[in-house]
Design an enzyme around this catalytic site. Structure first.
Site, short mmCIF file in Angstrom:
data_model
loop_
_atom_site.label_atom_id
_atom_site.label_comp_id
_atom_site.label_asym_id
_atom_site.label_seq_id
_atom_site.Cartn_x
_atom_site.Cartn_y
_atom_site.Cartn_z
N ASP A 248 0.82 -1.23 0.00
CA ASP A 248 0.00 0.00 0.00
C ASP A 248 0.85 1.27 0.00
O ASP A 248 0.38 2.33 0.39
CB ASP A 248 -0.96 0.00 1.19
CG ASP A 248 -0.32 0.52 2.46
OD1 ASP A 248 0.89 0.27 2.66
OD2 ASP A 248 -1.02 1.18 3.23
N GLU A 249 2.07 1.15 -0.47
CA GLU A 249 3.01 2.26 -0.33
C GLU A 249 3.93 2.33 -1.55
O GLU A 249 4.36 1.29 -2.05
CB GLU A 249 3.85 1.91 0.90
CG GLU A 249 4.59 2.97 1.57
CD GLU A 249 5.52 2.31 2.62
OE1 GLU A 249 6.44 2.99 3.03
OE2 GLU A 249 5.32 1.14 2.97
P1 TTP Z 1 0.40 0.19 6.79
O1 TTP Z 1 0.49 1.19 5.69
O2 TTP Z 1 1.50 0.13 7.78
O3 TTP Z 1 -0.94 0.40 7.62
P2 TTP Z 1 -2.36 0.84 7.14
O4 TTP Z 1 -2.41 1.16 5.69
O5 TTP Z 1 -3.33 -0.22 7.56
O6 TTP Z 1 -2.65 2.11 8.01
P3 TTP Z 1 -2.01 3.58 7.84
O7 TTP Z 1 -3.19 4.47 7.57
O8 TTP Z 1 -1.37 3.87 9.14
O9 TTP Z 1 -1.07 3.52 6.71
O10 TTP Z 1 0.24 -1.26 6.18
C1 TTP Z 1 -0.51 -1.50 4.99
C2 TTP Z 1 -1.24 -2.82 5.07
O11 TTP Z 1 -0.34 -3.88 5.34
C3 TTP Z 1 -2.26 -2.86 6.19
O12 TTP Z 1 -3.52 -2.37 5.80
C4 TTP Z 1 -2.30 -4.31 6.56
C5 TTP Z 1 -0.92 -4.84 6.21
N1 TTP Z 1 -0.14 -5.00 7.46
C6 TTP Z 1 -0.15 -6.25 8.10
O13 TTP Z 1 -0.76 -7.20 7.61
N2 TTP Z 1 0.56 -6.37 9.26
C7 TTP Z 1 1.25 -5.33 9.84
O14 TTP Z 1 1.86 -5.48 10.91
C8 TTP Z 1 1.24 -4.06 9.17
C9 TTP Z 1 2.00 -2.90 9.74
C10 TTP Z 1 0.55 -3.95 7.99
MG MG Z 2 -0.98 2.41 4.85
#
Ligand code: TTP
Ligand code: MG
Length: 404
Positions: A105-106
């Site tokens: 997601d990044e």
């Molecule tokens: P992140 O971008 O860290 O988290 P997020 O998108 O859920 O929230 P934020 O708004 O803070 O960015 O991670 C992206 C996806 O990766 C998240 O939706 C689920 C997955 N993930 C896991 O499965 N386990 C984990 O420990 C983390 C950090 C993320």
């Molecule tokens: Mg995220």
């Protein structure tokens, strides 16, 4: 040229995808990772509504249930998330060809070359957000700054549904008040040590005398402090960014004539440097490879102070390395050149290292133009030998498709 590097991170990604597919989940505390009855397992992600109760990624599901008993618990569906991720990626690639996915997601996007087309950072971010909303209904956060490091830190600061732009020269001031824990590379151990010196914020670390820092961390002190000042030059790497460029030649008969070997080497250097410039890259590490009679292979490498794509500088390094290879009396079966530590050419539009290199780059640019039109053999410097006198030439243009 001013680099503008965009970092995008989707908000509560897995949870947001589920909320789009089932609108009845919107605005609710949603926890992805497992059903309510799953005793084991951890939270993948939680919607921002669930985060208010202290639920976060990697937390045991049992704890999440205790903190947020009325939450909606779901197992994840990775195929859905991958599909959404690819849609976002396609939108990013329509803004700039230089896109580096960093996780599901990044991503980082080098938008330096997209400024004029879109009308600046704000317009680029607005365009991306709008298209992602229209095509996926998903919320995201975007930061644009001169480098990956600062942008990555900044997205986290303005989540969710945020946007921030940090101008060239503002990096250190932006990071200064942030707690040290926000700096990638400053883990618990590092923070504990720095705490003894009164370092609490990124700014404290940036201001610490380098001597003190060196006493504690040795040579890595410099890198640590540079990061605290928001300095980073790591390029945005796409799947097609080469990690190394190399060429080598095997001789019909093992050669002991080092004048001839040197000429072959110059030729190989010119070829690799040409490929380097074709990719718009420059190198920081030049390696000479020699296989002696009997198949014993040795490599000799030298790291430059500054990256280059200039033939004469690469050849200069090889000349420094040659005596080491010659020290061995054996004849040579194969000789090669490899360029590694590649980065995007930052010098192409910028003055550096005095007039001479600038002039050289100009010369090489026009030489490359002629070569591009008439083939490589048209122009060679006096010291290199033509391809016809060699038996075989192998080229490598290695690409690494792994995670950054
Ligand atoms: P992140 O971008 O860290 O988290 P997020 O998108 O859920 O929230 P934020 O708004 O803070 O960015 O991670 C992206 C996806 O990766 C998240 O939706 C689920 C997955 N993930 C896991 O499965 N386990 C984990 O420990 C983390 C950090 C993320
Ligand atoms: Mg995220």
């Amino acid at each position: 040229m001013n680099r503008r590097i965009l970092h995008i991170d989707m908000d509560a990604f897995f949870a947001s995808v589920e909320q789009v597919l089932d609108p009845s989940l919107r605005g609710k505390p949603l926890i992805i990772g497992g059903e309510k009855t799953d005793l084991r397992g951890v939270v993948s992600t939680a919607s921002y509504e669930a985060r208010k109760f202290g639920v976060h990624s990697a937390m045991p599901l049992a704890t999440a249930k205790r903190l947020c008993p009325h939450g909606i618990f779901m197992r994840g569906n990775h195929a859905r998330y991958r599909k959404a991720s690819l849609k976002v990626r396609a939108i990013l690639e329509s803004v700039s060809p230089i896109v580096e996915p960093a996780s599901i997601d990044e991503a980082y996007v080098d938008v330096s070359g997209s400024q004029r087309l879109f009308g600046g950072d704000d317009a680029i971010a607005a365009h991306i957000k709008k298209r992602i909303r229209e095509e996926t209904s998903l919320p995201c956060t975007i930061a644009i700054s001169p480098n990956k490091l600062v942008s990555k830190i900044a997205t986290d600061q303005v989540k969710p549904d945020g946007y921030i732009c940090i101008a060239e020269g503002e990096e250190a001031a932006y990071l200064r008040p942030l707690p040290l824990s926000k700096l990638p590379g400053a883990g618990p151990r590092t923070r504990e040590v720095l705490g003894r010196y009164g370092v609490q914020t990124i700014g404290d670390l940036a201001a610490l005398p380098i001597g003190t820092l060196e006493n504690v961390f040795g040579p890595s002190a410099h890198g640590l402090q540079r990061r605290a000042r928001g300095e980073s030059s790591s390029p945005v790497e796409t799947d097609s960014t080469p990690k190394s460029i190399s060429r080598e030649t095997t001789f019909e008969q093992d050669l002991g004539d080092w004048d001839k070997l040197e000429r072959v080497l110059v030729y190989l250097a010119e070829r690799t440097a040409y490929t380097l410039r074709e990719h718009g890259m420059e190198t920081k590490c030049v390696t000479l490879k020699v296989r002696y009679t009997g198949f014993d292979t040795k490599t000799f490498a030298h790291t430059l102070d500054e990256s280059t794509s200039v033939d004469s500088e690469i050849i200069g390094v090889l000349h420094q390395l040659l005596p080491k290879a010659r020290a061995r009396r054996d004849k040579v079966r194969l000789i090669g050149v490899a360029l590694t530590s590649l980065s995007r050419n930052q010098h192409q539009l910028r003055l550096f290292g005095g007039q001479q290199s600038e002039k050289w780059e100009k010369v090489l640019e026009s030489v490359d133009k002629v070569r591009g039109r008439h083939g490589f053999e048209t122009i060679r410097t006096a010291k290199s030998v033509p391809r016809s006198s060699m038996r075989s030439e192998r080229t490598h243009d290695e690409r690494d498709n792994g995670a950054p």
